[in-house]
Design a protein around this motif. Structure first.
Motif, PDB file in Angstrom:
ATOM      1  N   GLU A  38       0.846  -1.195   0.000  1.00 19.89           N
ATOM      2  CA  GLU A  38       0.000   0.000   0.000  1.00 19.89           C
ATOM      3  C   GLU A  38       0.882   1.246   0.000  1.00 19.89           C
ATOM      4  O   GLU A  38       1.852   1.339   0.742  1.00 19.89           O
ATOM      5  N   ASN A  39       0.516   2.210  -0.845  1.00 19.75           N
ATOM      6  CA  ASN A  39       1.251   3.464  -0.957  1.00 19.75           C
ATOM      7  C   ASN A  39       0.560   4.565  -0.151  1.00 19.75           C
ATOM      8  O   ASN A  39      -0.609   4.444   0.193  1.00 19.75           O
ATOM      9  N   VAL A  40       1.278   5.644   0.125  1.00 18.97           N
ATOM     10  CA  VAL A  40       0.729   6.732   0.934  1.00 18.97           C
ATOM     11  C   VAL A  40      -0.482   7.400   0.276  1.00 18.97           C
ATOM     12  O   VAL A  40      -1.314   7.972   0.965  1.00 18.97           O
ATOM     13  N   ASP A  41      -0.586   7.320  -1.053  1.00 16.77           N
ATOM     14  CA  ASP A  41      -1.716   7.949  -1.743  1.00 16.77           C
ATOM     15  C   ASP A  41      -2.960   7.061  -1.780  1.00 16.77           C
ATOM     16  O   ASP A  41      -3.971   7.417  -2.374  1.00 16.77           O
ATOM     17  N   GLY A  42      -2.895   5.875  -1.138  1.00 13.82           N
ATOM     18  CA  GLY A  42      -4.036   4.976  -1.101  1.00 13.82           C
ATOM     19  C   GLY A  42      -4.062   3.964  -2.238  1.00 13.82           C
ATOM     20  O   GLY A  42      -4.913   3.076  -2.258  1.00 13.82           O
ATOM     21  N   SER A  43      -3.138   4.087  -3.177  1.00 19.84           N
ATOM     22  CA  SER A  43      -3.043   3.093  -4.246  1.00 19.84           C
ATOM     23  C   SER A  43      -2.226   1.908  -3.745  1.00 19.84           C
ATOM     24  O   SER A  43      -1.607   1.970  -2.679  1.00 19.84           O
ATOM     25  N   PHE A  44      -2.236   0.845  -4.521  1.00 19.61           N
ATOM     26  CA  PHE A  44      -1.499  -0.366  -4.166  1.00 19.61           C
ATOM     27  C   PHE A  44      -0.596  -0.777  -5.325  1.00 19.61           C
ATOM     28  O   PHE A  44      -0.925  -0.536  -6.485  1.00 19.61           O
ATOM     29  N   ASP A  45       0.522  -1.414  -4.989  1.00 20.54           N
ATOM     30  CA  ASP A  45       1.417  -2.004  -5.983  1.00 20.54           C
ATOM     31  C   ASP A  45       1.273  -3.512  -5.876  1.00 20.54           C
ATOM     32  O   ASP A  45       1.259  -4.066  -4.770  1.00 20.54           O
TER      33      ASP A  45
ATOM     34  N   ILE B 124       3.215  -3.364  -9.845  1.00 19.97           N
ATOM     35  CA  ILE B 124       2.464  -2.531 -10.780  1.00 19.97           C
ATOM     36  C   ILE B 124       1.367  -1.799 -10.013  1.00 19.97           C
ATOM     37  O   ILE B 124       0.596  -2.404  -9.271  1.00 19.97           O
ATOM     38  N   ASN B 125       1.298  -0.493 -10.223  1.00 17.99           N
ATOM     39  CA  ASN B 125       0.450   0.386  -9.423  1.00 17.99           C
ATOM     40  C   ASN B 125      -1.007   0.390  -9.881  1.00 17.99           C
ATOM     41  O   ASN B 125      -1.302   0.494 -11.073  1.00 17.99           O
TER      42      ASN B 125
ATOM     43  N   HIS C  91      -3.267   2.703  -9.358  1.00 25.01           N
ATOM     44  CA  HIS C  91      -3.810   4.003  -9.779  1.00 25.01           C
ATOM     45  C   HIS C  91      -3.834   4.133 -11.300  1.00 25.01           C
ATOM     46  O   HIS C  91      -4.761   4.726 -11.850  1.00 25.01           O
ATOM     47  N   TYR C  92      -2.839   3.568 -11.955  1.00 26.96           N
ATOM     48  CA  TYR C  92      -2.736   3.721 -13.408  1.00 26.96           C
ATOM     49  C   TYR C  92      -3.023   2.442 -14.194  1.00 26.96           C
ATOM     50  O   TYR C  92      -3.598   2.492 -15.270  1.00 26.96           O
ATOM     51  N   TRP C  93      -2.604   1.310 -13.687  1.00 24.35           N
ATOM     52  CA  TRP C  93      -2.459   0.143 -14.551  1.00 24.35           C
ATOM     53  C   TRP C  93      -3.493  -0.956 -14.371  1.00 24.35           C
ATOM     54  O   TRP C  93      -3.701  -1.766 -15.283  1.00 24.35           O
ATOM     55  N   CYS C  94      -4.137  -1.059 -13.224  1.00 25.81           N
ATOM     56  CA  CYS C  94      -5.094  -2.148 -13.000  1.00 25.81           C
ATOM     57  C   CYS C  94      -6.210  -1.680 -12.074  1.00 25.81           C
ATOM     58  O   CYS C  94      -6.074  -0.677 -11.388  1.00 25.81           O
ATOM     59  N   LYS C  95      -7.291  -2.428 -12.059  1.00 23.67           N
ATOM     60  CA  LYS C  95      -8.453  -2.102 -11.232  1.00 23.67           C
ATOM     61  C   LYS C  95      -8.425  -2.947  -9.962  1.00 23.67           C
ATOM     62  O   LYS C  95      -8.421  -4.170 -10.022  1.00 23.67           O
ATOM     63  N   ASP C  96      -8.371  -2.266  -8.795  1.00 24.63           N
ATOM     64  CA  ASP C  96      -8.349  -3.003  -7.527  1.00 24.63           C
ATOM     65  C   ASP C  96      -9.595  -2.782  -6.678  1.00 24.63           C
ATOM     66  O   ASP C  96      -9.733  -3.359  -5.615  1.00 24.63           O
TER      67      ASP C  96
ATOM     68  N   LEU D 138      -7.094  -4.799 -16.666  1.00 22.29           N
ATOM     69  CA  LEU D 138      -7.170  -6.036 -15.899  1.00 22.29           C
ATOM     70  C   LEU D 138      -7.429  -5.754 -14.436  1.00 22.29           C
ATOM     71  O   LEU D 138      -7.236  -4.652 -13.950  1.00 22.29           O
ATOM     72  N   ASP D 139      -7.897  -6.778 -13.772  1.00 24.77           N
ATOM     73  CA  ASP D 139      -8.106  -6.746 -12.328  1.00 24.77           C
ATOM     74  C   ASP D 139      -6.732  -6.897 -11.678  1.00 24.77           C
ATOM     75  O   ASP D 139      -5.943  -7.748 -12.079  1.00 24.77           O
ATOM     76  N   CYS D 140      -6.425  -6.098 -10.668  1.00 22.01           N
ATOM     77  CA  CYS D 140      -5.111  -6.147 -10.027  1.00 22.01           C
ATOM     78  C   CYS D 140      -4.768  -7.525  -9.479  1.00 22.01           C
ATOM     79  O   CYS D 140      -3.591  -7.899  -9.443  1.00 22.01           O
TER      80      CYS D 140
END
Length: 149
Positions: A65-72, A78-79, A81-86, A97-99
């Protein structure tokens, strides 16, 4: 017999406690080679191996989990926020794709998405850890002892 049962129990407990899916460096090298990543967008297999190591330590199931609430997600981190739906945060979902697919032990969704990221502006420089630890450094040692064919 009793010692064998005890050993199996201990090994099982370690697997459960650890909970990580670590792929062997040479196994990953061979898979990346088979998926034509050697030379893809000018990056060598050692670049890809270094990326996987500095991002996830070859852990296929890593989620951070990143400070901005997104996940890698996954071996290349792979983040979302940009690359997959979590379903936790807004996503551009450029890889469509689904994360959770990035945690697939076969790695094909991760590889396809990473190829998309690398083919966009910035290449592997999109990964801060790759810039810090891999870019411009001799990396051939990442293939030491690996047979690709």
């Amino acid at each position: 017999m009793m010692m064998r049962v005890l050993l199996i129990c201990v090994a099982s407990c370690l697997l459960v406690v650890n909970g990580e899916d670590i792929i062997n460096r040479c196994t990953l090298a061979k898979l990346l080679y088979e998926e034509d990543l050697d030379g893809y967008e000018g990056y060598t297999l050692p670049d890809w191996l270094c990326l996987a190591f500095v991002e996830s330590n070859f852990n296929i199931s890593k989620v951070n989990e990143n400070v901005d609430g997104s996940f890698d997600y996954g071996i290349f981190q792979i983040n979302s926020h940009y690359w997959c739906k979590d379903y936790h945060s807004h996503s551009e979902n450029f890889c469509h794709l689904d994360c959770q697919e990035l945690l697939d032990p076969h790695l094909l969704p991760s590889i396809q998405c990473a190829k998309k990221i690398v083919s966009m502006s910035g290449g592997m420089r999109n990964w801060a850890e790759w810039k810090l630890h891999c870019s411009g450094r001799p990396l051939s040692y990442w293939l030491t002892g690996c047979r690709l064919s």
